[in-house]
Design a protein around this motif. Sequence first.
Motif, PDB file in Angstrom:
ATOM      1  N   VAL A  51     -12.491  -1.542  -0.640  1.00  0.00           N
ATOM      2  CA  VAL A  51     -11.824  -2.463  -1.562  1.00  0.00           C
ATOM      3  C   VAL A  51     -10.531  -2.985  -0.945  1.00  0.00           C
ATOM      4  N   ILE A  52      -9.788  -2.109  -0.301  1.00  0.00           N
ATOM      5  CA  ILE A  52      -8.555  -2.531   0.371  1.00  0.00           C
ATOM      6  C   ILE A  52      -8.866  -3.584   1.426  1.00  0.00           C
TER       7      ILE A  52
ATOM      8  N   SER B 153      -0.661 -11.387  -7.525  1.00  0.00           N
ATOM      9  CA  SER B 153      -1.596 -10.493  -8.210  1.00  0.00           C
ATOM     10  C   SER B 153      -2.268  -9.536  -7.229  1.00  0.00           C
ATOM     11  N   TYR B 154      -2.691 -10.066  -6.074  1.00  0.00           N
ATOM     12  CA  TYR B 154      -3.333  -9.214  -5.068  1.00  0.00           C
ATOM     13  C   TYR B 154      -2.389  -8.106  -4.596  1.00  0.00           C
ATOM     14  N   TYR B 155      -1.159  -8.491  -4.270  1.00  0.00           N
ATOM     15  CA  TYR B 155      -0.212  -7.484  -3.791  1.00  0.00           C
ATOM     16  C   TYR B 155       0.114  -6.458  -4.875  1.00  0.00           C
TER      17      TYR B 155
ATOM     18  N   ASN C 102      -2.096   0.597  -7.497  1.00  0.00           N
ATOM     19  CA  ASN C 102      -3.278   1.456  -7.560  1.00  0.00           C
ATOM     20  C   ASN C 102      -3.263   2.464  -6.412  1.00  0.00           C
ATOM     21  N   GLU C 103      -3.320   3.724  -6.763  1.00  0.00           N
ATOM     22  CA  GLU C 103      -3.225   4.769  -5.745  1.00  0.00           C
ATOM     23  C   GLU C 103      -4.582   5.251  -5.244  1.00  0.00           C
TER      24      GLU C 103
ATOM     25  N   LEU D 217       0.814  -1.211   0.000  1.00  0.00           N
ATOM     26  CA  LEU D 217       0.000   0.000   0.000  1.00  0.00           C
ATOM     27  C   LEU D 217       0.850   1.266   0.000  1.00  0.00           C
ATOM     28  N   LYS D 218       2.120   1.134   0.347  1.00  0.00           N
ATOM     29  CA  LYS D 218       3.048   2.268   0.278  1.00  0.00           C
ATOM     30  C   LYS D 218       3.706   2.347  -1.104  1.00  0.00           C
ATOM     31  N   HIS D 219       3.220   1.517  -2.023  1.00  0.00           N
ATOM     32  CA  HIS D 219       3.727   1.464  -3.405  1.00  0.00           C
ATOM     33  C   HIS D 219       5.202   1.076  -3.426  1.00  0.00           C
TER      34      HIS D 219
END
Length: 295
Positions: free
Chosen positions: A115-116, A100-102, A108-109, A53-55
């Motif tokens: 959804v998260i 794929s999930y990760y 996606n920002e 989530l921190k890209h």
Amino acid sequence: MKVLKFGGTSVGSVESLLNVKKIVESCDEQVIVAVSALGGVTNQLLEMCDIALKHDEAWQPILNTVKQRHMDIIDAVVPEGAQEMCKQVIEQFIEGNLRSYYGTLQLNEDLEEVVIAQVRDAIVAHGEIMSSAIVSCMIEEATPHFSPKFIKTHEINGERRLDWEATEEMVKVEFEGTQEKRIVVQGFIAEDVETGLKTNLGRGGSDYTGAILAAILGADCLEIWTDVDGFMTADPRKDPNATVIPEMTYEQAQEMCDAGAKVIYPPTIAPVAGKGIPVWVKNTFNPTAVGTVIK
């Protein structure tokens, strides 16, 4: 018939898994075996969510470590003839699903919080899915069943709760009349009765899964296999004179759980108490110890 639940430490090492195999295969009666994720894996799966989530791509080496751990355990505990099939299953879950999930979380920002949360639930379910695949391949005459098919939840006032009516109906459809000798299911994970999305029963919920199945199917007993000899008079890490409590009432056990004793997940007691089903707390690493019976 009885229900056996094995926690993360019980399925977390080669030694403990081989003990699980001996314990289950020594049962003459029909058994349902509910398993947690390998010890520490749930935390790793959630840690990778936070990183993605921190890209940040730093989740990838952690996932590789998780994959290798499962593969190494398969080599050590699964009979040679079933190893390749078992590895292919784990490969699919990790490369086909988790990566794929990760990637979705990382790239996606503008994902909405709902959804998260849904992706997190789908990810964390894989800990139990992968451990149950290994246990199913490891134990002779074991048949896997998928818990989200019959453990159902719904949302009440923004909180996820077990849908007892739907769960009872689906558990009976899944298991009543089956002649399968050793059934392996995933603890903890579930499915929303309306949306079909993966959900769970909360951390520690594998105990609850075992209690739900025992109560609905009228099991002779529920056995909680963990890494302690039973309920203790005190924390043995702080009090060397602590001893095992050999017998407790449901009320006494519930009070200790509510007070913070981490031997059993607190919601576990009610379903079995309502049906008068005894609960044994036993040590996977010391299976000959008497343990604690709650009745």
